[in-house]
Design a protein around this motif. Structure first.
Motif, PDB file in Angstrom:
ATOM      1  N   LYS A 239       0.833  -1.201   0.000  1.00  0.00           N
ATOM      2  CA  LYS A 239       0.000   0.000   0.000  1.00  0.00           C
ATOM      3  C   LYS A 239       0.871   1.256   0.000  1.00  0.00           C
ATOM      4  O   LYS A 239       0.552   2.252  -0.652  1.00  0.00           O
ATOM      5  N   THR A 243       1.025   4.256  -2.662  1.00  0.00           N
ATOM      6  CA  THR A 243       0.957   5.661  -2.256  1.00  0.00           C
ATOM      7  C   THR A 243       2.062   6.466  -2.919  1.00  0.00           C
ATOM      8  O   THR A 243       1.833   7.561  -3.447  1.00  0.00           O
ATOM      9  N   TRP A 265      -0.418  14.920   1.584  1.00  0.00           N
ATOM     10  CA  TRP A 265      -1.183  13.683   1.366  1.00  0.00           C
ATOM     11  C   TRP A 265      -0.307  12.459   1.645  1.00  0.00           C
ATOM     12  O   TRP A 265      -0.739  11.499   2.297  1.00  0.00           O
ATOM     13  N   ARG A 269      -1.065   9.822   4.649  1.00  0.00           N
ATOM     14  CA  ARG A 269      -1.273   8.419   4.301  1.00  0.00           C
ATOM     15  C   ARG A 269      -0.267   7.523   5.022  1.00  0.00           C
ATOM     16  O   ARG A 269      -0.609   6.439   5.509  1.00  0.00           O
ATOM     17  N   ARG A 272      -1.294   7.133   8.653  1.00  0.00           N
ATOM     18  CA  ARG A 272      -2.415   6.198   8.801  1.00  0.00           C
ATOM     19  C   ARG A 272      -1.990   4.760   8.601  1.00  0.00           C
ATOM     20  O   ARG A 272      -2.476   3.846   9.295  1.00  0.00           O
TER      21      ARG A 272
END
Length: 278
Positions: A239, A243, A265, A269, A272
């Motif tokens: 992931k 990204t 961003w 990301r 998170r």
């Protein structure tokens, strides 16, 4: 493109490859422009009257001007490469080149191939393509279908901005690591007037990309990368890779994109992901 010693080495490798001519050449690494420059150099080598990419013979001049009949471009820099784009060229693949050299089909930013287009290309590669060579350009091979990569001779261009991090990039990477851990300090840094340029943002993305590569290869990353390695499983590392791909694509668009927003961003990301359950 300014030819550095490292790029000269890549050109030397391409010159040696002319005698064996892999049907599919994958150029990864470097910048978008550097990958395209090397693809055009490959096209010249395979069509030059002297086989040296002289730049002066009629074939080299036509390639430079973008009018050579045997050089075809599917340009992912302009958006997604669709199945109709591949199908439009497919009748040519079974025909010999019209000139004295090779037909060279360049897929710029081949990660923009939609799945159907990539599968159509694969089917074409399974059929005889006399005198036709394919060049795939992508930031990293991992962003292409594994079946395409497995059919390719891969050549990696030097990392942009040199092999190591300069002081500025290292400072940004430390700030990103601090934010990923504590959620503090980042937005004040990116919000300062003129603090973030496109070049800086690309350096940050590149630094993260190199950390990810080091993690997957079992090498020691930066302290920021060590956080990722300690707290992310393979699924979340993938992931993170996606990204980075989205951030790099946004910064590579011809239209203006606010680089500070891209970094914000990316930072959010990453924060998170570190807290997402496996």
């Amino acid at each position: 493109m300014t030819t550095t010693a490292q790029h000269s080495k890549i050109q030397d490798v391409l010159t040696r490859l002319v005698d064996t001519q892999p049907q599919v050449l994958l150029l990864e690494g470097g910048t978008v422009d550097e990958r395209m420059d090397m693809a055009m150099h490959w096209a010249r080598l395979n069509n030059c009257a002297t086989r040296t990419a002289c730049g002066h013979c009629p074939a080299c001049v036509q390639i430079e001007q973008g009018v050579h009949v045997d050089i075809k471009l599917l340009d992912g820099r302009e958006g997604k490469i669709k199945i109709d784009d591949v199908r439009e060229l497919k009748p040519l693949f079974g025909q010999p080149p019209r000139g004295d050299g090779k037909r060279v089909v360049i897929l710029a930013e081949a990660q923009e191939l939609i799945v159907a287009a990539a599968n159509a290309l694969l089917k074409s590669l399974e059929e005889p393509c006399p005198g036709t060579l394919f060049v795939l350009l992508a930031p990293q091979r991992e962003r292409l279908l594994p079946t395409l990569v497995s059919r390719s001779w891969v050549l990696t261009l030097p990392w942009p901005h040199g092999g190591g991090l300069d002081g500025e990039a290292a400072d940004w990477l430390r700030a990103l690591g601090q934010f990923a851990q504590s959620g503090t300090g980042w937005f004040a840094k990116t919000g300062a007037k003129g603090a973030v340029t496109r070049d800086i943002a690309l350096k940050v993305v590149l630094a993260c990309r190199k950390d990810l590569t080091a993690i997957l290869a079992g090498r020691s990353p930066s302290p920021m990368g060590a956080q990722l390695a300690a707290r992310l499983d393979l699924g979340r590392l993938k992931k993170f890779d996606l990204t980075l791909a989205h951030a790099e694509d946004a910064l590579s668009l011809p239209t203006a994109v606010n680089p500070a927003m891209v970094l914000d961003w990316l930072a959010t990301r990453t924060y998170r992901l570190l807290r997402e359950r496996p």
